[in-house]
Design a protein around this motif. Structure first.
Motif, PDB file in Angstrom:
ATOM      1  N   ASN A 286       1.014  -2.740 -11.401  1.00  0.00           N
ATOM      2  CA  ASN A 286       1.594  -3.556 -10.343  1.00  0.00           C
ATOM      3  C   ASN A 286       2.664  -2.792  -9.566  1.00  0.00           C
ATOM      4  OD1 ASN A 286       0.084  -5.984 -10.735  1.00  0.00           O
ATOM      5  ND2 ASN A 286       1.313  -6.431 -12.546  1.00  0.00           N
ATOM      6  N   LEU A 287       3.483  -2.012 -10.285  1.00  0.00           N
ATOM      7  CA  LEU A 287       4.500  -1.207  -9.613  1.00  0.00           C
ATOM      8  C   LEU A 287       3.847  -0.138  -8.741  1.00  0.00           C
ATOM      9  CD1 LEU A 287       7.431  -0.428  -9.118  1.00  0.00           C
ATOM     10  CD2 LEU A 287       7.358   0.944 -11.213  1.00  0.00           C
TER      11      LEU A 287
ATOM     12  N   VAL B  60       2.905  -1.723  -5.547  1.00  0.00           N
ATOM     13  CA  VAL B  60       4.087  -1.943  -4.712  1.00  0.00           C
ATOM     14  C   VAL B  60       4.481  -0.651  -4.006  1.00  0.00           C
ATOM     15  CG1 VAL B  60       6.551  -2.530  -4.731  1.00  0.00           C
ATOM     16  CG2 VAL B  60       4.949  -3.862  -6.109  1.00  0.00           C
TER      17      VAL B  60
ATOM     18  N   SER C 214       4.472   0.116  -0.063  1.00  0.00           N
ATOM     19  CA  SER C 214       5.741   0.515   0.561  1.00  0.00           C
ATOM     20  C   SER C 214       5.611   1.820   1.332  1.00  0.00           C
ATOM     21  CB  SER C 214       6.828   0.648  -0.517  1.00  0.00           C
ATOM     22  OG  SER C 214       6.969  -0.562  -1.247  1.00  0.00           O
TER      23      SER C 214
ATOM     24  N   LEU D 186       2.983  -9.005  -2.218  1.00  0.00           N
ATOM     25  CA  LEU D 186       4.123  -8.757  -3.100  1.00  0.00           C
ATOM     26  C   LEU D 186       4.433  -9.962  -3.978  1.00  0.00           C
ATOM     27  CD1 LEU D 186       6.641  -6.777  -0.840  1.00  0.00           C
ATOM     28  CD2 LEU D 186       5.275  -5.908  -2.736  1.00  0.00           C
TER      29      LEU D 186
ATOM     30  N   GLY E 237       4.157  -9.663  -7.991  1.00  0.00           N
ATOM     31  CA  GLY E 237       5.395  -9.977  -8.705  1.00  0.00           C
ATOM     32  C   GLY E 237       5.178 -11.023  -9.775  1.00  0.00           C
TER      33      GLY E 237
ATOM     34  N   GLN F 140       3.129  -9.497 -12.658  1.00  0.00           N
ATOM     35  CA  GLN F 140       3.950  -8.671 -13.541  1.00  0.00           C
ATOM     36  C   GLN F 140       4.849  -9.530 -14.417  1.00  0.00           C
ATOM     37  OE1 GLN F 140       3.717  -5.654 -14.263  1.00  0.00           O
ATOM     38  NE2 GLN F 140       5.624  -5.210 -15.359  1.00  0.00           N
TER      39      GLN F 140
ATOM     40  N   VAL G  82      11.216 -11.112 -10.581  1.00  0.00           N
ATOM     41  CA  VAL G  82      10.360  -9.953 -10.355  1.00  0.00           C
ATOM     42  C   VAL G  82       9.943  -9.870  -8.888  1.00  0.00           C
ATOM     43  CG1 VAL G  82       8.235  -8.786 -11.049  1.00  0.00           C
ATOM     44  CG2 VAL G  82       9.523 -10.102 -12.731  1.00  0.00           C
TER      45      VAL G  82
ATOM     46  N   GLN H 143      12.790  -8.450  -7.016  1.00  0.00           N
ATOM     47  CA  GLN H 143      12.914  -7.015  -7.288  1.00  0.00           C
ATOM     48  C   GLN H 143      11.869  -6.216  -6.516  1.00  0.00           C
ATOM     49  OE1 GLN H 143      12.710  -6.023 -11.433  1.00  0.00           O
ATOM     50  NE2 GLN H 143      12.441  -3.842 -11.055  1.00  0.00           N
ATOM     51  N   TYR H 144      10.646  -6.711  -6.448  1.00  0.00           N
ATOM     52  CA  TYR H 144       9.590  -6.003  -5.734  1.00  0.00           C
ATOM     53  C   TYR H 144       9.856  -5.968  -4.225  1.00  0.00           C
ATOM     54  CZ  TYR H 144       6.456  -5.382  -9.744  1.00  0.00           C
ATOM     55  OH  TYR H 144       5.883  -4.981 -10.924  1.00  0.00           O
TER      56      TYR H 144
ATOM     57  N   ILE I 224      12.389  -3.208  -3.719  1.00  0.00           N
ATOM     58  CA  ILE I 224      11.784  -1.870  -3.727  1.00  0.00           C
ATOM     59  C   ILE I 224      11.070  -1.600  -2.413  1.00  0.00           C
ATOM     60  CG2 ILE I 224      10.004  -0.444  -4.814  1.00  0.00           C
ATOM     61  CD1 ILE I 224      10.678  -1.899  -7.456  1.00  0.00           C
ATOM     62  N   PHE I 225      10.319  -2.620  -1.949  1.00  0.00           N
ATOM     63  CA  PHE I 225       9.584  -2.447  -0.704  1.00  0.00           C
ATOM     64  C   PHE I 225      10.524  -2.132   0.462  1.00  0.00           C
ATOM     65  CE2 PHE I 225       8.229  -4.237   3.339  1.00  0.00           C
ATOM     66  CZ  PHE I 225       7.022  -3.586   3.538  1.00  0.00           C
TER      67      PHE I 225
END
Length: 415
Positions: free
Chosen positions: A4-5, A8, A12, A115, A119, A122, A133, A136-137, A140-141
């Motif tokens: 999943n990360l 992301v 991104s 996303l 999220g 995850q 989550v 948080q995602y 990051i994006f």
């Protein structure tokens, strides 16, 4: 790397490549094509197309193609805009601007939907809280995406032209098509496959969601995002930076904004799980309020060079709150109607841009700041009302957002 990360990061960096090319190109339209107002007409057409397409297009495309291929198709529209700039004329640039406007709403709606889904996936996998989550995602994006403003403005400041970034759009499309994985929404056990809604129901889902009182209150948040971004990129750079320091400093001021925005995005995405969303919204509101009041009182002078960079830095910090927390809020509150929710988000944000750009030529800066102050105040009051109402509901969406995703009821749809 965890799947999943990885998705992301692919998403991104795809946006980073796309908007490194497009962002610098868009900011130069009025300068590169000033004859007969072609540049301004192209930008107006772009935002008008985005406003109209937000009303109908995103839920239909996401429902038919899924998030991944909606993103790829929408990015192709941006590449067409870049190609239109090679032979810029009324017959190439205006149709290309229409394409970008149509693609922009679908692009950003699919991004928010994707996303939110990964999220929650995850969170379900690791036993974390879904909304934490998701926040948080988004952090990051926006850390990676907002840095496109740094690279794009750096290139346009050092090399006044569009050629160095043309290949980035093609790389973005290739990256998304090859490496981004399609995702499916989670569904609780015991629920069977639901029949796909009729086409006309999907087409009108953006407007149907406005029957939700929470959304009617929250539309001020994306409008605020449009107003405040338009003010910084249009009015602050022109009325403060250019007038006092010269146009050569505009790119560096926007680099400062983009860098702080990017760093604060990932910081706030992580902080949200500890402080809660309300604290971050309060921080953003107080920061932007302080900036507005200071700008009303400030008399800019070339000798005050550091101050010209303090304002975009603080503005970037506030904007990081709006970008990460607004998107996460819409994803959590309207989890079962994500496509329509994010389409509404882009619709009202585009309207904020259109209104702000519309009055930019005939209102003085102080009046624009008072308008922005009014929008900020109304948006925070409306947001507070939604948070208060949801906190009173034992089984409301915000309460559900605090539970594990496995306990949430989500409709399984192929995205």
């Amino acid at each position: 790397m965890e799947g999943n990360l990885k998705n992301v990061l692919v998403l991104s960096f795809g946006f980073l490549l796309l908007f490194t090319a497009h962002g610098g190109l868009q900011s130069l339209q009025s300068s590169l094509y000033s004859e007969e107002g072609l540049g301004v007409a192209a930008l107006s057409t772009l935002y008008g197309g985005m406003l109209l397409s937000s009303m109908f297009l995103p839920p239909v495309l996401i429902g038919k193609l899924g998030c991944k291929w909606t993103l790829v198709l929408a990015m192709c529209c941006y590449v067409a805009f870049s190609l239109g700039n090679f032979y810029a004329s009324w017959y190439t640039l205006i149709p290309a601007s229409v394409l970008v406007g149509l693609g922009a709403a679908a692009l950003w709606s699919a991004q928010g939907t994707y996303l939110t889904i990964v999220g929650n996936m995850q969170a379900q996998k690791t036993g974390q809280v879904g909304k934490d989550v998701v926040s948080q995602y988004f952090g990051i994006f926006f850390l990676i995406f907002q840095s496109s403003g740094v690279w794009g403005n750096l290139i346009s400041s050092l090399v006044f032209g569009q050629m160095p970034t043309q290949g980035c759009g093609f790389l973005a499309v290739l990256l998304m098509a090859v490496f981004l994985e399609p995702v499916r929404d989670a569904q609780p056990e015991g629920e069977g496959e639901k029949q796909a809604p009729p086409f006309w129901s999907t087409l009108l889902s953006t407007f149907k969601l406005l029957r939700d009182k929470r959304l009617r209150l929250l539309i001020l948040l994306p409008m605020l995002s449009g107003f405040e971004q338009a003010f910084l990129s249009g009015d602050y750079t022109r009325s403060y930076t250019t007038c006092a320091l010269g146009i050569q400093f505009v790119g560096y001021v926007m680099i400062c904004f983009g860098a702080v925005d990017a760093l604060c995005s990932v910081l706030f995405g992580r902080l949200a799980r500890h402080t809660g969303r309300t604290v971050l919204f309060a921080l953003g509101a107080v920061t932007q309020l302080a900036c507005i009041i200071a700008l009303l009182l400030w008399k800019p002078h070339p000798s005050q060079l550091p101050v010209f960079f303090v304002f975009p830095s603080l503005w970037g910090m506030a904007d990081a709150v709006w970008q990460t927390q607004n998107n996460a809020l819409f994803g959590v509150l309207f989890e079962k109607n994500k496509e329509a929710a994010f389409a509404n988000y882009r619709l009202w944000e585009a309207l904020g841009f259109v209104i702000a750009f519309g009055y930019s030529t005939f209102l003085c800066v102080s009046i624009k700041l008072y308008v922005l102050l009014g929008v900020l105040s109304a948006a925070m009051a409306a947001y507070g009302a939604v948070e208060y109402t949801e906190s009173r509901k034992a089984d409301g969406p915000l309460a559900a957002g605090r539970t594990k995703p496995a306990e949430e009821g989500a409709t399984q749809t192929k995205l």
